[in-house]
Every structure is written in structure tokens, then in C-alpha cells.
Design an enzyme around this catalytic site. Structure first.
Site, PDB file in Angstrom:
ATOM      1  N   GLU A  84       8.401   3.567   2.642  1.00 18.96           N
ATOM      2  CA  GLU A  84       8.519   5.022   2.581  1.00 18.96           C
ATOM      3  C   GLU A  84       7.455   5.759   3.396  1.00 18.96           C
ATOM      4  OE1 GLU A  84       9.479   6.521  -1.305  1.00 18.96           O
ATOM      5  OE2 GLU A  84       8.459   8.413  -0.922  1.00 18.96           O
ATOM      6  N   TYR A 103       8.189  -5.889   6.118  1.00 21.73           N
ATOM      7  CA  TYR A 103       8.197  -6.844   5.015  1.00 21.73           C
ATOM      8  C   TYR A 103       8.593  -8.202   5.596  1.00 21.73           C
ATOM      9  CZ  TYR A 103       8.726  -2.550   2.232  1.00 21.73           C
ATOM     10  OH  TYR A 103       8.573  -1.310   1.680  1.00 21.73           O
ATOM     11  N   TYR A 108       0.808  -1.221   0.000  1.00 21.62           N
ATOM     12  CA  TYR A 108       0.000   0.000   0.000  1.00 21.62           C
ATOM     13  C   TYR A 108       0.842   1.272   0.000  1.00 21.62           C
ATOM     14  CZ  TYR A 108      -3.309  -3.565   1.239  1.00 21.62           C
ATOM     15  OH  TYR A 108      -4.065  -4.696   1.219  1.00 21.62           O
ATOM     16  N   ASP A 168       2.561   2.859  -2.473  1.00 22.52           N
ATOM     17  CA  ASP A 168       2.329   3.797  -3.571  1.00 22.52           C
ATOM     18  C   ASP A 168       1.028   4.579  -3.364  1.00 22.52           C
ATOM     19  OD1 ASP A 168       4.246   2.324  -5.866  1.00 22.52           O
ATOM     20  OD2 ASP A 168       3.277   0.987  -4.430  1.00 22.52           O
TER      21      ASP A 168
END
Lengths: 376, 190
Positions: free
Chosen positions: A274, A195, A14, A16
Site C-alpha cells: 500500500e 514480496y 514495514y 503498517d
């Protein structure tokens, strides 16, 4: 009124869409001169709906707040291109749309929004043009970053004041809203968003054997799945499992606002990629970053570049850097984590100073708006 | 025309940008996010001589231009042009700014065979041999006892005054071998 089109492909997870949705809202709600109409094109509305429950996944065009959300389907509709076009993370615009851009009497300002990096080269590449071989269209690369010579970071204009206003009472309400008991003094609360990470089992075991009771709140997806594997059974949302000093609690998928509140409420936040990485910095709480892993260990260069900036002037930088390196696969998290926890108060104070420094810079949306104004 | 990936660009390549041929002066590759990469390009428009910078995704397909190449030797400098000649002594002038990366190695009477690249008959770039030999005009005295080459010091090349790091045992008047791609000292010849 200036029209902006923002294109987003949901490549994985999710990140982006999280960034694009924040940017779309901040552009539409900006308080500067001139109104901006934002049209956000997204190829996967199902994923988007998880972040933003107001989204109707089957609706091709819908207004959500002040943003027009459009489904980016395979058969891209014939539309009039906007005055400003943002291609998020080089997602490659539909060819028909590019052709329509080239037909405009005045080409749109076309921007490729790049990934965030703390590396020095970003300053030299920020806002460079990417001229086409034969077309008059020119794309500009816009790099987010941590210095005034980059595009800055996403930050809502009222973020810091909202953060300050988030007090113990607000925190208690938040905990209740996601089914977690109010905070006592008995445990350290840690959010876990990651992750696939080979350090997870060692980290959990370290928590089990540690002297401090720790409640780990696992995000849906990779975090909860890895904790489930470690437990040897599936952990369902809302379930609490205790092992030694560790309590594991699987929390539901949170909206962006709810996730901010989670970051503000926890003592330590494990974040990834990010968007959550940036939000953790605004949260002003100790955080541990798992960077997106890249081929040939390229991510360690990026991790090192951020640590150099982040830890500049810190008296005991290895307390943080050892923990971050171990969490990313270099070192033992079972050695680094207890040392990190022992220094939480100081790490937290430093995080507040860091966020304050970042807050002095212009934010990404306003930097974009200023750049566009300079082009027209 | 040929397809050229931006990630493969090197100095001397000619590509088409906005319908104009440009020669790549420098290409700098950087890893971006999620296994993607970008290439920052410093380039000169061959029609206008204008130098500019641009950026491309490494996997961006650009239009490369097929070029003629010829072996030449360096002849002389006539500001601001550097002059090379082929085996039939035809002279070819190239602006010194275009040769920014190699000017530091160009010396009178050099015999190195260089590869000159032409676009529509115009010389646009020069490639030196992989290694060249140059004379050291000045360096600090020999570092005593160092035969390993691990201790380095600065040396100044004869004619061009270019400075580079050399092994501690190199002396004034020595001839040294230099890697022209990296600019590194390789070994002492004599």
C-alpha cells in the site's frame, strides 16, 4: 489543543508503520485550525527505527519531530485516552485502554483506519459506524480511496511542489548519497521492491537478454533475497553485479524521504502493498504494482478495480495491465515487460496526468480532521 | 445469548447492538486487506423500528439472540403489514419494510410454508422455502429455436409484478420455479 492517539502493530514488513508514521506526521504538521498533539503507539520500535533512524528502539517514550512516539508494550500503561483514537488496520486496542475510553465523560472519536482499495463497495462503507453490543463506544471505519466519497490518500501538503523542485542536480546528489554513479544516458534505472514473487527470475532473465541496458536497484529484504537466489550467491548491500544487459545493485534500507527520492529518480518503479504503491503514484514515474496476495485470489479483484480506474481513458491499456497481471502471476512477464519498456514515454505522461487528478482531491489526513470536527 | 461472528450474519438474525435487539435486514461481506474482511449490515432496531447501517470486522464477536421459529403460511396484506398464520390460524403481522427482500414473492392464496422468526413473542422475519413456484403474467414472445435456455428475457410475475430474467422459451401463463436465495429463475414447471 486536541489530542490524538494513533495505534500501530507491525504485523509484517514495514507497510503498517510506514503508513502510520506518515499519517502521524501529517496530522501533527497540519496547517488547519487548531493544534493537534499526536501520540503514536508502536509495538515494534526496532522495525520503526529502520524507517526512521531518529527512533531510539529502547526508549518507551520519545519525541520525534512533532510526534510523541510511545512503545506499545504487552503491559500497557495506565494512560488518559486521547480525544481522538485511531486504530490502524483493526490492530485491536489494549482492553485497559478501551475501558478507560468508556469511562470518559465524553467518549473519544474512535476510528478504524482501513486498507486502501479501489473497489466500488468502499464508498458505501466509508465512515459507517461500528456500534458495540453493550458499550456506548462507537467506532467508525475510515477507508482510504481514490474518489471523493472515500477517505482519500496520504499526501504531504508540500509533496507536489517538492516533487517539481527535485531536478537533475538533486537527483545526482541523491544517487551519490546511496553509492550509485550519476545517471548517464546508457541505462534504464528500475527500483525493485516486492514480496516473494515467482515472476522475478523471468523478469531478470528478460532484462539480461533485452536490447536496453537496465540497472535494477534492489531493496533489502525479499527483493534482494530473490535476486540473490537467481544469481546463485548472496548479494550484499552496495554490491553491483552485471549479467548481459542487466546490472543489479543492492541498495541499503532507505528512510521514507530517501525512498521518495529513489522513486522520483528511477525510470520504472516496482512497488508492493500500500504505502510504496501510493508513493509511486505521487512520483509520476511508470510503476508496476505487486498487490498483497490474498486467499482465493481475492487480490486480483482489487488489482482489477484499481486498473479500471487507473487505465480509464488510456489508449493502449493492455500495455500496462498485461505487465501488472504478469507481475502478479497471471501471464508471462518476459512477454509483457519489453512491450512496457517500449511505451515508457507514453506511460510516464499518463502517470503525470493521473497524479494531477489525484492531487485535486483532499488528502487523507485532512479528511480525517474534518470528520472528527463533525463529530464533536 | 450466543456468540455470533459478524462474518456469519444473515438476514433475519437478531443481535444486540448498543443494548438493543436489532434484526439484520441485509449483510454484505467484502474482502478487505491482508486476508481480512468486513461486513456491512443493514439492520432494524426492534425496540424503535429505526433502520440503520453499520460495519463490522468479519471476525468481530457479536451477541446473538436465541429465537423462536414457527412454520406459517402467508395470509393477506393490510398496509403496511403483511400477515402470516400458523397451523392454528393465529395471525402474525410483520411490517412490509422488514420483509423487503421477499415481498415480491408474496401472493394471495400461496401455500408455501414459511418460517417465521419471533423475538420475545414478536414476529420479526420470514424465511421463504428455498424454491417457490410462481406464474408468469407477461413476457415477450418465445424466442424461436431456443431450447437451450441460454437466451434470456425479462418476465413479469403475476400479482407482484416482480421482474426477473427467464429462459427464452418461457411463455405467458407458464409456472416457473424460482430460487428465493438468489432470485434466479430455475426451470419451467408447466
Amino acid at each position: 489543543m486536541r489530542r490524538w492517539d494513533l495505534f500501530c502493530r507491525v504485523v509484517d514488513n514495514y507497510g503498517d508503520i510506514g503508513i502510520c508514521w506518515r499519517l502521524a506526521r501529517q496530522l501533527a504538521d497540519h496547517d488547519g485550525e487548531g493544534e493537534i498533539h499526536v501520540r503514536l503507539w508502536v509495538d515494534d520500535l526496532e522495525s520503526f527505527a529502520k524507517l526512521c533512524p531518529a527512533i531510539a528502539p529502547r526508549s518507551p517514550v520519545q519525541a520525534v519531530g512533532s510526534v510523541e512516539v510511545c512503545h506499545w508494550s504487552t503491559n500497557f500503561p495506565s494512560v488518559d485516552p486521547a480525544d481522538v483514537v485511531i486504530e490502524a488496520f483493526a490492530c485491536e486496542l489494549p482492553l485497559t485502554y478501551i475501558a478507560a475510553m468508556a469511562r470518559r465523560p465524553t467518549p473519544p472519536v474512535w476510528i478504524n483506519l482501513e486498507y486502501l482499495s479501489a473497489e466500488d463497495w468502499v464508498e458505501d462503507c466509508h465512515l459507517l459506524p461500528s456500534p458495540h453490543p453493550t458499550s456506548p463506544l462507537k467506532k467508525y471505519f475510515f477507508f482510504p480511496g481514490f474518489t471523493s466519497r472515500t477517505g482519500g490518500l496520504l499526501r504531504e501538503r508540500d509533496l507536489m511542489s517538492t516533487r517539481v523542485a527535485f531536478d537533475a542536480a538533486a537527483e545526482a546528489v541523491f544517487w551519490q548519497s546511496i553509492g550509485i554513479p550519476p545517471r548517464g544516458n546508457e541505462d534504464l534505472r528500475v527500483s525493485l521492491f516486492c514480496y516473494e514473487n515467482s515472476a522475478v527470475p523471468e523478469f531478470l532473465q528478460s532484462c539480461v537478454e533485452g536490447p536496453t541496458p537496465i540497472r535494477v536497484l534492489t531493496a533489502p529484504g525479499a527483493a534482494t533475497e530473490q535476486v540473490s537466489r537467481w544469481l546463485g550467491r548472496g548479494l550484499v548491500t552496495g554490491e553491483l553485479v552485471r549479467v548481459g544487459a542487466l546490472a543489479v545493485h543492492a541498495i541499503p534500507f532507505l528512510s521514507q524521504d530517501d525512498y521518495d527520492w529513489l522513486l522520483w529518480s528511477c525510470d520504472v518503479n516496482f512497488v508492493r502493498g500500500e504505502d510504496s504503491f501510493v508513493r509511486a503514484q505521487w512520483a509520476q514515474r511508470p510503476f508496476v504494482w505487486q498487490i498483497y496476495p490474498q486467499d482465493k485470489d481475492a487480490h486480483f479483484v482489487k488489482l482489477g478495480a484499481f486498473l479500471s480506474r487507473f487505465l480509464h481513458g488510456v489508449s493502449e491499456p493492455t500495455v500496462i495491465s498485461d505487465c501488472w497481471q504478469a507481475w502478479n502471476g497471471r501471464g508471462r512477464i518476459s512477454f509483457a515487460w519489453p512491450n512496457y519498456v517500449a511505451n515508457l514515454a507514453e506511460i510516464r505522461r499518463y502517470g503525470e496526468v493521473w497524479a494531477c487528478q489525484l492531487d485535486h482531491a483532499e488528502d487523507l489526513a485532512n479528511n480525517l480532521i474534518r470528520f472528527v470536527r463533525e463529530q464533536v | 445469548m450466543s456468540v455470533k461472528l459478524a462474518g456469519e450474519l444473515q438476514s433475519g438474525n437478531v443481535i444486540i447492538v448498543e443494548n438493543n435487539p436489532v434484526v439484520v435486514l441485509k449483510a454484505q461481506y467484502n474482502k478487505s486487506g491482508r486476508n481480512s474482511a468486513v461486513v456491512k449490515v443493514r439492520m432494524k432496531n426492534l425496540m424503535t423500528e429505526r433502520i440503520s447501517e453499520a460495519i463490522y470486522k468479519a471476525d468481530e464477536k457479536l451477541e446473538g439472540v436465541m429465537l423462536e421459529r414457527k412454520d406459517c403460511t402467508y395470509s393477506y396484506y393490510a398496509a403496511p403489514m403483511q400477515v402470516f398464520v400458523d397451523s392454528e390460524f393465529n395471525p402474525y403481522e410483520i411490517h412490509e419494510e422488514t420483509l423487503a427482500d421477499i415481498t415480491k414473492y408474496l401472493i394471495p392464496d400461496m401455500t408455501d410454508v414459511c418460517e417465521v422468526t419471533f423475538y420475545e413473542g414478536r414476529p420479526i422475519s420470514v424465511l421463504l422455502p428455498k424454491t417457490i413456484i410462481r406464474e408468469v403474467e407477461y413476457t415477450e414472445p418465445v424466442v424461436r429455436g431456443d431450447t437451450s435456455g441460454k437466451i434470456t428475457k425479462t418476465a413479469v410475475l403475476k400479482h407482484t409484478k416482480h421482474e426477473l430474467q427467464v429462459s427464452g422459451f418461457v411463455e405467458i401463463g407458464d409456472k416457473i420455479e424460482i430460487d428465493t436465495e438468489t432470485g434466479d429463475f430455475k426451470k419451467r414447471i408447466a
